[in-house]
Design a protein around this motif. Structure first.
Motif, PDB file in Angstrom:
ATOM      1  N   ASP A 152     -84.675  76.293 -28.505  1.00 27.78           N
ATOM      2  CA  ASP A 152     -84.583  77.382 -27.542  1.00 27.78           C
ATOM      3  C   ASP A 152     -83.446  78.299 -27.983  1.00 27.78           C
ATOM      4  OD1 ASP A 152     -83.840  79.006 -25.265  1.00 27.78           O
ATOM      5  OD2 ASP A 152     -85.055  77.657 -24.040  1.00 27.78           O
ATOM      6  N   PRO A 153     -83.737  79.529 -28.403  1.00 28.27           N
ATOM      7  CA  PRO A 153     -82.707  80.406 -28.974  1.00 28.27           C
ATOM      8  C   PRO A 153     -81.658  80.866 -27.982  1.00 28.27           C
ATOM      9  CG  PRO A 153     -84.772  81.596 -28.693  1.00 28.27           C
ATOM     10  CD  PRO A 153     -85.067  80.158 -28.405  1.00 28.27           C
ATOM     11  N   SER A 154     -81.866  80.636 -26.690  1.00 33.63           N
ATOM     12  CA  SER A 154     -80.878  81.070 -25.700  1.00 33.63           C
ATOM     13  C   SER A 154     -79.727  80.085 -25.551  1.00 33.63           C
ATOM     14  CB  SER A 154     -81.550  81.266 -24.340  1.00 33.63           C
ATOM     15  OG  SER A 154     -82.006  80.024 -23.811  1.00 33.63           O
ATOM     16  N   VAL A 155     -79.846  78.897 -26.118  1.00 33.10           N
ATOM     17  CA  VAL A 155     -78.825  77.865 -25.962  1.00 33.10           C
ATOM     18  C   VAL A 155     -77.642  78.158 -26.880  1.00 33.10           C
ATOM     19  CG1 VAL A 155     -78.291  75.419 -26.282  1.00 33.10           C
ATOM     20  CG2 VAL A 155     -80.460  76.107 -25.228  1.00 33.10           C
ATOM     21  N   CYS A 156     -76.450  77.946 -26.353  1.00 37.50           N
ATOM     22  CA  CYS A 156     -75.222  78.074 -27.124  1.00 37.50           C
ATOM     23  C   CYS A 156     -74.303  76.916 -26.766  1.00 37.50           C
ATOM     24  CB  CYS A 156     -74.534  79.402 -26.825  1.00 37.50           C
ATOM     25  SG  CYS A 156     -72.981  79.674 -27.708  1.00 37.50           S
ATOM     26  N   VAL A 157     -73.712  76.289 -27.769  1.00 36.32           N
ATOM     27  CA  VAL A 157     -72.783  75.176 -27.579  1.00 36.32           C
ATOM     28  C   VAL A 157     -71.491  75.491 -28.317  1.00 36.32           C
ATOM     29  CG1 VAL A 157     -72.382  72.708 -27.943  1.00 36.32           C
ATOM     30  CG2 VAL A 157     -74.687  73.529 -27.411  1.00 36.32           C
ATOM     31  N   ALA A 158     -70.367  75.241 -27.672  1.00 34.74           N
ATOM     32  CA  ALA A 158     -69.078  75.442 -28.323  1.00 34.74           C
ATOM     33  C   ALA A 158     -68.076  74.436 -27.772  1.00 34.74           C
ATOM     34  CB  ALA A 158     -68.567  76.865 -28.099  1.00 34.74           C
ATOM     35  N   PHE A 159     -67.144  74.044 -28.619  1.00 34.15           N
ATOM     36  CA  PHE A 159     -66.059  73.181 -28.152  1.00 34.15           C
ATOM     37  C   PHE A 159     -64.802  73.473 -28.951  1.00 34.15           C
ATOM     38  CE2 PHE A 159     -68.183  70.539 -31.405  1.00 34.15           C
ATOM     39  CZ  PHE A 159     -67.120  70.150 -32.203  1.00 34.15           C
ATOM     40  N   ALA A 160     -63.669  73.152 -28.359  1.00 31.20           N
ATOM     41  CA  ALA A 160     -62.385  73.331 -29.030  1.00 31.20           C
ATOM     42  C   ALA A 160     -61.396  72.335 -28.442  1.00 31.20           C
ATOM     43  CB  ALA A 160     -61.859  74.758 -28.855  1.00 31.20           C
ATOM     44  N   GLY A 161     -60.588  71.746 -29.308  1.00 30.19           N
ATOM     45  CA  GLY A 161     -59.604  70.776 -28.842  1.00 30.19           C
ATOM     46  C   GLY A 161     -58.438  70.678 -29.793  1.00 30.19           C
ATOM     47  N   GLY A 162     -57.373  70.069 -29.311  1.00 28.15           N
ATOM     48  CA  GLY A 162     -56.207  69.891 -30.149  1.00 28.15           C
ATOM     49  C   GLY A 162     -55.004  69.484 -29.344  1.00 28.15           C
ATOM     50  N   GLU A 163     -53.864  69.518 -30.003  1.00 24.77           N
ATOM     51  CA  GLU A 163     -52.603  69.165 -29.370  1.00 24.77           C
ATOM     52  C   GLU A 163     -52.017  70.387 -28.693  1.00 24.77           C
ATOM     53  OE1 GLU A 163     -50.129  67.474 -32.369  1.00 24.77           O
ATOM     54  OE2 GLU A 163     -51.538  65.856 -32.831  1.00 24.77           O
ATOM     55  N   VAL A 164     -51.894  70.325 -27.371  1.00 24.31           N
ATOM     56  CA  VAL A 164     -51.381  71.434 -26.569  1.00 24.31           C
ATOM     57  C   VAL A 164     -49.936  71.137 -26.194  1.00 24.31           C
ATOM     58  CG1 VAL A 164     -51.653  72.737 -24.431  1.00 24.31           C
ATOM     59  CG2 VAL A 164     -53.672  71.991 -25.704  1.00 24.31           C
ATOM     60  N   THR A 165     -49.056  72.114 -26.422  1.00 21.35           N
ATOM     61  CA  THR A 165     -47.642  71.926 -26.124  1.00 21.35           C
ATOM     62  C   THR A 165     -47.096  73.133 -25.372  1.00 21.35           C
ATOM     63  OG1 THR A 165     -46.905  72.915 -28.211  1.00 21.35           O
ATOM     64  CG2 THR A 165     -47.294  70.540 -28.200  1.00 21.35           C
ATOM     65  N   ALA A 166     -46.086  72.869 -24.551  1.00 22.80           N
ATOM     66  CA  ALA A 166     -45.311  73.906 -23.872  1.00 22.80           C
ATOM     67  C   ALA A 166     -43.967  73.288 -23.532  1.00 22.80           C
ATOM     68  CB  ALA A 166     -46.003  74.418 -22.624  1.00 22.80           C
ATOM     69  N   GLY A 167     -42.941  73.608 -24.321  1.00 23.43           N
ATOM     70  CA  GLY A 167     -41.651  72.964 -24.123  1.00 23.43           C
ATOM     71  C   GLY A 167     -41.781  71.472 -24.333  1.00 23.43           C
ATOM     72  N   PRO A 168     -41.327  70.656 -23.376  1.00 21.81           N
ATOM     73  CA  PRO A 168     -41.438  69.202 -23.530  1.00 21.81           C
ATOM     74  C   PRO A 168     -42.846  68.653 -23.294  1.00 21.81           C
ATOM     75  CG  PRO A 168     -40.437  69.729 -21.421  1.00 21.81           C
ATOM     76  CD  PRO A 168     -40.579  71.034 -22.165  1.00 21.81           C
ATOM     77  N   LEU A 169     -43.738  69.471 -22.719  1.00 27.63           N
ATOM     78  CA  LEU A 169     -45.111  69.032 -22.455  1.00 27.63           C
ATOM     79  C   LEU A 169     -45.884  68.908 -23.751  1.00 27.63           C
ATOM     80  CD1 LEU A 169     -47.632  68.567 -20.603  1.00 27.63           C
ATOM     81  CD2 LEU A 169     -47.926  71.058 -20.636  1.00 27.63           C
ATOM     82  N   ARG A 170     -46.558  67.791 -23.943  1.00 29.48           N
ATOM     83  CA  ARG A 170     -47.415  67.582 -25.103  1.00 29.48           C
ATOM     84  C   ARG A 170     -48.596  66.711 -24.687  1.00 29.48           C
ATOM     85  NH1 ARG A 170     -47.103  67.952 -30.671  1.00 29.48           N
ATOM     86  NH2 ARG A 170     -44.979  68.756 -30.468  1.00 29.48           N
ATOM     87  N   THR A 171     -49.790  67.214 -24.902  1.00 31.70           N
ATOM     88  CA  THR A 171     -50.982  66.450 -24.572  1.00 31.70           C
ATOM     89  C   THR A 171     -52.120  66.878 -25.483  1.00 31.70           C
ATOM     90  OG1 THR A 171     -52.440  65.775 -22.741  1.00 31.70           O
ATOM     91  CG2 THR A 171     -51.814  68.097 -22.847  1.00 31.70           C
ATOM     92  N   THR A 172     -53.201  66.122 -25.478  1.00 29.70           N
ATOM     93  CA  THR A 172     -54.389  66.450 -26.260  1.00 29.70           C
ATOM     94  C   THR A 172     -55.523  66.787 -25.301  1.00 29.70           C
ATOM     95  OG1 THR A 172     -53.745  65.003 -28.081  1.00 29.70           O
ATOM     96  CG2 THR A 172     -56.054  65.610 -27.950  1.00 29.70           C
ATOM     97  N   VAL A 173     -56.127  67.943 -25.507  1.00 27.26           N
ATOM     98  CA  VAL A 173     -57.172  68.430 -24.610  1.00 27.26           C
ATOM     99  C   VAL A 173     -58.342  68.933 -25.437  1.00 27.26           C
ATOM    100  CG1 VAL A 173     -57.767  70.124 -22.835  1.00 27.26           C
ATOM    101  CG2 VAL A 173     -55.495  69.082 -22.846  1.00 27.26           C
ATOM    102  N   THR A 174     -59.570  68.662 -24.965  1.00 30.44           N
ATOM    103  CA  THR A 174     -60.785  69.205 -25.572  1.00 30.44           C
ATOM    104  C   THR A 174     -61.636  69.842 -24.488  1.00 30.44           C
ATOM    105  OG1 THR A 174     -60.798  67.495 -27.289  1.00 30.44           O
ATOM    106  CG2 THR A 174     -62.849  68.699 -26.929  1.00 30.44           C
ATOM    107  N   ALA A 175     -62.149  71.030 -24.753  1.00 36.19           N
ATOM    108  CA  ALA A 175     -63.045  71.722 -23.832  1.00 36.19           C
ATOM    109  C   ALA A 175     -64.413  71.866 -24.471  1.00 36.19           C
ATOM    110  CB  ALA A 175     -62.489  73.099 -23.472  1.00 36.19           C
ATOM    111  N   VAL A 176     -65.460  71.706 -23.679  1.00 35.63           N
ATOM    112  CA  VAL A 176     -66.845  71.842 -24.130  1.00 35.63           C
ATOM    113  C   VAL A 176     -67.557  72.842 -23.233  1.00 35.63           C
ATOM    114  CG1 VAL A 176     -69.073  70.676 -24.336  1.00 35.63           C
ATOM    115  CG2 VAL A 176     -67.009  69.517 -25.103  1.00 35.63           C
ATOM    116  N   VAL A 177     -68.302  73.762 -23.853  1.00 38.21           N
ATOM    117  CA  VAL A 177     -69.092  74.744 -23.120  1.00 38.21           C
ATOM    118  C   VAL A 177     -70.530  74.681 -23.623  1.00 38.21           C
ATOM    119  CG1 VAL A 177     -69.499  77.213 -22.781  1.00 38.21           C
ATOM    120  CG2 VAL A 177     -67.169  76.306 -22.662  1.00 38.21           C
ATOM    121  N   VAL A 178     -71.491  74.617 -22.708  1.00 40.43           N
ATOM    122  CA  VAL A 178     -72.911  74.620 -23.056  1.00 40.43           C
ATOM    123  C   VAL A 178     -73.626  75.647 -22.183  1.00 40.43           C
ATOM    124  CG1 VAL A 178     -75.042  73.294 -23.268  1.00 40.43           C
ATOM    125  CG2 VAL A 178     -72.831  72.162 -23.646  1.00 40.43           C
ATOM    126  N   ARG A 179     -74.316  76.575 -22.826  1.00 41.11           N
ATOM    127  CA  ARG A 179     -75.208  77.476 -22.101  1.00 41.11           C
ATOM    128  C   ARG A 179     -76.623  76.925 -22.215  1.00 41.11           C
ATOM    129  NH1 ARG A 179     -78.674  82.063 -22.435  1.00 41.11           N
ATOM    130  NH2 ARG A 179     -78.336  83.484 -20.677  1.00 41.11           N
TER     131      ARG A 179
END
Length: 305
Positions: A152-179
Protein backbone atom coordinates in the motif's frame (compact mmCIF):
# COMPACT_ATOMS: atom_id res chain seq x y z
CA UNK A 1 16.39 5.81 -3.98
CA UNK A 2 18.04 9.17 -3.45
CA UNK A 3 18.50 11.10 -0.21
CA UNK A 4 19.62 14.66 0.42
CA UNK A 5 20.86 15.97 3.75
CA UNK A 6 21.53 19.42 5.13
CA UNK A 7 22.77 20.07 8.64
CA UNK A 8 22.94 23.75 9.61
CA UNK A 9 25.61 24.06 12.29
CA UNK A 10 26.54 26.90 14.62
CA UNK A 11 30.18 27.76 15.23
CA UNK A 12 31.61 30.65 17.25
CA UNK A 13 31.91 32.80 14.12
CA UNK A 14 28.54 31.96 12.54
CA UNK A 15 26.74 29.13 10.78
CA UNK A 16 27.85 26.58 8.18
CA UNK A 17 26.37 23.42 6.63
CA UNK A 18 26.92 19.70 6.27
CA UNK A 19 25.55 18.77 2.83
CA UNK A 20 25.22 15.49 0.96
CA UNK A 21 23.52 13.38 -1.69
CA UNK A 22 23.51 9.58 -1.64
CA UNK A 23 21.81 7.14 -4.00
CA UNK A 24 20.87 3.47 -4.31
CA UNK A 25 21.43 1.12 -6.10
CA UNK A 26 24.39 2.77 -7.86
CA UNK A 27 26.13 3.54 -4.55
CA UNK A 28 26.72 7.21 -5.36
CA UNK A 29 27.85 9.52 -2.54
CA UNK A 30 28.92 13.16 -2.47
CA UNK A 31 29.21 15.19 0.75
CA UNK A 32 30.81 18.48 1.68
CA UNK A 33 31.19 21.13 4.37
CA UNK A 34 29.70 24.38 3.04
CA UNK A 35 30.62 27.76 4.57
CA UNK A 36 27.04 29.04 4.61
CA UNK A 37 23.86 27.78 6.24
CA UNK A 38 20.53 29.25 7.31
CA UNK A 39 17.44 27.56 8.76
CA UNK A 40 14.19 29.50 8.53
CA UNK A 41 13.02 30.53 12.00
CA UNK A 42 9.35 30.87 11.09
CA UNK A 43 8.57 27.96 8.75
CA UNK A 44 10.15 24.85 7.27
CA UNK A 45 12.98 25.94 5.03
CA UNK A 46 16.76 25.80 4.74
CA UNK A 47 19.34 27.53 2.53
CA UNK A 48 23.08 26.96 2.05
CA UNK A 49 24.22 29.58 -0.45
CA UNK A 50 23.72 28.35 -4.02
CA UNK A 51 24.37 24.75 -3.02
CA UNK A 52 21.01 23.91 -1.45
CA UNK A 53 17.60 25.46 -1.01
CA UNK A 54 14.69 23.55 0.46
CA UNK A 55 11.11 24.57 1.20
CA UNK A 56 7.96 22.63 1.99
CA UNK A 57 7.26 22.05 -1.71
CA UNK A 58 10.63 22.07 -3.48
CA UNK A 59 14.28 21.07 -3.13
CA UNK A 60 17.23 22.25 -5.20
CA UNK A 61 20.71 20.83 -4.57
CA UNK A 62 23.84 21.59 -6.61
CA UNK A 63 26.97 20.16 -4.98
CA UNK A 64 28.87 19.30 -8.18
CA UNK A 65 28.13 18.58 -11.86
CA UNK A 66 27.50 14.94 -10.91
CA UNK A 67 25.62 15.67 -7.65
CA UNK A 68 22.42 17.56 -8.34
CA UNK A 69 18.78 17.30 -7.35
CA UNK A 70 15.94 19.50 -8.55
CA UNK A 71 12.42 18.49 -7.51
CA UNK A 72 9.03 19.89 -6.69
CA UNK A 73 6.67 18.11 -4.31
CA UNK A 74 2.99 17.58 -4.95
CA UNK A 75 0.24 15.83 -2.97
CA UNK A 76 2.04 16.32 0.36
CA UNK A 77 1.06 14.26 3.41
CA UNK A 78 2.11 16.46 6.36
CA UNK A 79 2.39 15.50 10.01
CA UNK A 80 -1.25 15.56 11.20
CA UNK A 81 -0.94 16.78 14.80
CA UNK A 82 -0.39 20.37 15.88
CA UNK A 83 0.39 19.87 19.58
CA UNK A 84 3.50 17.66 19.39
CA UNK A 85 5.74 16.22 16.70
CA UNK A 86 7.76 13.02 16.51
CA UNK A 87 9.54 13.75 19.81
CA UNK A 88 6.16 14.13 21.55
CA UNK A 89 6.40 15.62 25.05
CA UNK A 90 10.20 15.73 24.79
CA UNK A 91 9.84 18.68 22.39
CA UNK A 92 8.68 20.76 25.36
CA UNK A 93 11.82 19.91 27.38
CA UNK A 94 14.45 22.63 26.83
CA UNK A 95 18.14 22.00 26.25
CA UNK A 96 18.10 18.41 24.97
CA UNK A 97 20.91 17.27 22.70
CA UNK A 98 18.47 15.91 20.10
CA UNK A 99 14.89 16.41 18.96
CA UNK A 100 13.24 14.62 16.01
CA UNK A 101 10.21 15.42 13.87
CA UNK A 102 9.04 13.57 10.69
CA UNK A 103 7.15 16.48 9.17
CA UNK A 104 6.32 14.96 5.74
CA UNK A 105 4.96 11.40 5.69
CA UNK A 106 4.36 11.16 1.97
CA UNK A 107 3.98 13.02 -1.31
CA UNK A 108 5.12 12.87 -4.92
CA UNK A 109 8.47 14.12 -6.26
CA UNK A 110 8.76 15.44 -9.80
CA UNK A 111 12.08 16.49 -11.27
CA UNK A 112 15.60 15.23 -11.93
CA UNK A 113 18.45 13.71 -9.94
CA UNK A 114 22.02 13.60 -11.27
CA UNK A 115 23.91 10.97 -9.25
CA UNK A 116 27.33 10.20 -10.64
CA UNK A 117 27.18 9.36 -14.35
CA UNK A 118 23.42 8.64 -14.18
CA UNK A 119 20.47 11.00 -14.56
CA UNK A 120 17.20 9.85 -13.03
CA UNK A 121 13.79 11.24 -13.92
CA UNK A 122 11.74 11.46 -10.73
CA UNK A 123 8.14 11.26 -11.84
CA UNK A 124 5.87 10.50 -8.91
CA UNK A 125 8.53 9.07 -6.62
CA UNK A 126 7.46 8.79 -2.97
CA UNK A 127 8.72 11.53 -0.65
CA UNK A 128 9.63 11.62 3.04
CA UNK A 129 11.18 14.51 4.98
CA UNK A 130 12.14 15.14 8.58
CA UNK A 131 14.19 17.48 10.73
CA UNK A 132 16.21 17.07 13.87
CA UNK A 133 17.93 19.63 16.01
CA UNK A 134 19.65 19.99 19.35
CA UNK A 135 22.69 21.22 21.26
CA UNK A 136 26.31 20.33 20.56
CA UNK A 137 25.98 17.98 17.60
CA UNK A 138 24.93 14.34 17.49
CA UNK A 139 24.71 11.99 20.49
CA UNK A 140 27.31 9.32 21.19
CA UNK A 141 25.03 6.63 19.75
CA UNK A 142 21.77 6.61 17.78
CA UNK A 143 19.62 4.55 15.41
CA UNK A 144 17.12 5.53 12.76
CA UNK A 145 14.99 4.03 10.03
CA UNK A 146 12.39 4.96 7.44
CA UNK A 147 10.46 3.06 4.80
CA UNK A 148 7.85 3.45 2.13
CA UNK A 149 7.46 1.16 -0.86
CA UNK A 150 5.02 -1.18 0.87
CA UNK A 151 2.22 -2.90 -1.05
CA UNK A 152 0.00 0.00 0.00
CA UNK A 153 1.86 3.13 -1.20
CA UNK A 154 0.20 5.36 1.41
CA UNK A 155 2.00 3.65 4.31
CA UNK A 156 4.99 5.36 5.89
CA UNK A 157 7.13 4.05 8.76
CA UNK A 158 9.84 5.96 10.60
CA UNK A 159 11.73 5.62 13.85
CA UNK A 160 14.55 7.38 15.66
CA UNK A 161 16.32 6.68 18.93
CA UNK A 162 19.45 7.34 20.88
CA UNK A 163 21.00 8.72 24.01
CA UNK A 164 19.17 11.87 25.11
CA UNK A 165 20.91 14.26 27.49
CA UNK A 166 20.20 17.59 29.16
CA UNK A 167 22.63 18.58 31.89
CA UNK A 168 22.75 15.68 34.37
CA UNK A 169 19.78 13.95 32.68
CA UNK A 170 20.76 10.98 30.53
CA UNK A 171 18.41 8.37 29.13
CA UNK A 172 17.80 6.28 26.01
CA UNK A 173 14.61 6.92 24.06
CA UNK A 174 13.20 5.54 20.79
CA UNK A 175 10.18 6.91 18.93
CA UNK A 176 8.20 5.04 16.26
CA UNK A 177 5.73 6.57 13.80
CA UNK A 178 3.48 4.57 11.45
CA UNK A 179 1.03 6.02 8.95
CA UNK A 180 -1.54 3.30 8.26
CA UNK A 181 -3.49 2.72 5.00
CA UNK A 182 -6.55 4.50 6.42
CA UNK A 183 -4.49 7.65 7.03
CA UNK A 184 -4.31 7.37 10.80
CA UNK A 185 -0.92 7.92 12.45
CA UNK A 186 0.40 5.94 15.39
CA UNK A 187 3.21 7.32 17.51
CA UNK A 188 4.89 5.26 20.24
CA UNK A 189 7.86 6.19 22.37
CA UNK A 190 6.78 7.77 25.62
CA UNK A 191 8.96 5.94 28.19
CA UNK A 192 6.02 5.55 30.59
CA UNK A 193 2.85 4.97 28.54
CA UNK A 194 4.18 3.73 25.17
CA UNK A 195 7.79 2.54 25.53
CA UNK A 196 9.82 1.23 22.59
CA UNK A 197 12.61 -1.33 23.04
CA UNK A 198 15.35 -1.35 20.40
CA UNK A 199 18.16 -3.79 19.71
CA UNK A 200 20.49 -2.52 16.97
CA UNK A 201 23.70 -3.62 15.26
CA UNK A 202 25.36 -2.43 12.06
CA UNK A 203 23.24 -4.93 10.08
CA UNK A 204 20.06 -5.57 12.10
CA UNK A 205 17.34 -3.43 13.68
CA UNK A 206 14.73 -4.95 15.99
CA UNK A 207 12.13 -2.72 17.66
CA UNK A 208 9.06 -3.48 19.76
CA UNK A 209 6.76 -0.72 20.94
CA UNK A 210 3.46 -0.89 22.76
CA UNK A 211 0.77 1.24 24.34
CA UNK A 212 -2.58 0.38 25.92
CA UNK A 213 -4.12 -0.18 22.47
CA UNK A 214 -1.26 -0.61 19.99
CA UNK A 215 1.79 -2.75 19.43
CA UNK A 216 4.32 -2.21 16.63
CA UNK A 217 7.07 -4.69 15.74
CA UNK A 218 9.80 -3.70 13.27
CA UNK A 219 12.54 -5.93 11.91
CA UNK A 220 15.14 -4.47 9.56
CA UNK A 221 18.31 -5.77 7.95
CA UNK A 222 21.00 -4.79 5.48
CA UNK A 223 24.48 -5.84 4.41
CA UNK A 224 27.28 -3.71 5.87
CA UNK A 225 29.24 -3.86 2.61
CA UNK A 226 26.29 -2.23 0.79
CA UNK A 227 25.98 0.64 3.29
CA UNK A 228 27.13 4.22 2.87
CA UNK A 229 29.08 5.90 5.66
CA UNK A 230 27.71 9.43 6.05
CA UNK A 231 29.30 12.39 7.82
CA UNK A 232 28.15 14.30 10.87
CA UNK A 233 29.38 17.76 11.89
CA UNK A 234 31.65 18.91 14.66
CA UNK A 235 29.84 22.27 14.81
CA UNK A 236 32.44 24.33 16.66
CA UNK A 237 35.27 23.04 14.45
CA UNK A 238 33.53 23.70 11.11
CA UNK A 239 34.32 20.24 9.81
CA UNK A 240 32.66 16.90 9.17
CA UNK A 241 33.71 13.48 10.41
CA UNK A 242 32.37 9.97 9.66
CA UNK A 243 29.29 9.52 11.79
CA UNK A 244 26.63 7.11 10.53
CA UNK A 245 26.40 3.76 8.80
CA UNK A 246 23.49 4.25 6.38
CA UNK A 247 21.76 1.40 4.53
CA UNK A 248 19.68 2.35 1.49
CA UNK A 249 17.54 -0.26 -0.21
CA UNK A 250 17.45 -2.32 2.98
CA UNK A 251 14.73 -4.72 4.11
CA UNK A 252 12.05 -3.84 6.69
CA UNK A 253 9.12 -5.85 7.93
CA UNK A 254 6.45 -4.20 10.11
CA UNK A 255 3.51 -5.63 12.05
CA UNK A 256 0.93 -3.39 13.73
CA UNK A 257 -1.52 -4.87 16.23
CA UNK A 258 -4.58 -3.18 17.70
CA UNK A 259 -5.78 -4.70 20.98
CA UNK A 260 -3.96 -7.92 20.12
CA UNK A 261 -5.22 -8.37 16.56
CA UNK A 262 -3.15 -7.64 13.46
CA UNK A 263 -4.34 -4.32 12.02
CA UNK A 264 -1.71 -4.13 9.27
CA UNK A 265 1.53 -5.78 8.26
CA UNK A 266 3.84 -5.09 5.38
CA UNK A 267 7.30 -5.48 3.92
CA UNK A 268 9.57 -3.03 2.09
CA UNK A 269 12.81 -3.60 0.20
CA UNK A 270 13.57 0.10 -0.16
CA UNK A 271 14.03 0.95 3.52
CA UNK A 272 16.68 3.27 4.89
CA UNK A 273 18.33 2.06 8.11
CA UNK A 274 20.99 3.87 10.10
CA UNK A 275 23.32 3.09 13.00
CA UNK A 276 25.09 6.19 14.24
CA UNK A 277 28.19 6.83 16.28
CA UNK A 278 31.43 8.57 15.38
CA UNK A 279 33.74 5.82 16.66
CA UNK A 280 32.00 2.99 14.79
CA UNK A 281 31.66 5.03 11.59
CA UNK A 282 35.32 6.08 11.63
CA UNK A 283 36.34 2.46 12.18
CA UNK A 284 34.28 1.37 9.16
CA UNK A 285 35.80 4.08 6.95
CA UNK A 286 39.27 2.93 8.01
CA UNK A 287 38.37 -0.73 7.42
CA UNK A 288 37.40 0.20 3.86
CA UNK A 289 40.88 1.57 3.24
CA UNK A 290 40.22 5.30 3.37
CA UNK A 291 42.67 7.72 4.92
CA UNK A 292 42.48 9.29 8.39
CA UNK A 293 40.99 12.52 7.01
CA UNK A 294 38.14 10.83 5.10
CA UNK A 295 34.72 12.16 6.07
CA UNK A 296 32.59 9.49 4.39
CA UNK A 297 32.71 6.30 2.32
CA UNK A 298 30.53 4.79 -0.43
CA UNK A 299 29.47 1.13 -0.35
CA UNK A 300 32.10 -1.47 -1.13
CA UNK A 301 29.65 -3.69 -3.00
CA UNK A 302 26.41 -3.13 -4.89
CA UNK A 303 23.30 -5.17 -4.11
CA UNK A 304 22.12 -7.87 -6.47
CA UNK A 305 19.00 -6.68 -8.32
Amino acid sequence: MVIALNGVNRAADGTWSTLGIAAHPNGFLHTTAHPEGHADEHELGVTSGDALKGTTDSLHVDLAPDARLDVRITKPVPWPRRSFGGSSVFQSVPGLNQYWHPWLLGGSAHGTAVVGDETWELDGWSVYAEKNWGKGGFPDSWWWGQAQGFADPSVCVAFAGGEVTAGPLRTTVTAVVVRLPDGSVIRLGDPVVSPVRAEVTDERWSLQGRSARWRVDIEGSGSLASAHVLPVPLPLERRNVPGAIEHLGAHMRVTVRHRGSVAWEGESHVAALEHGGIDRARAEVTRRGHGPDAEDAPPTTRPLL
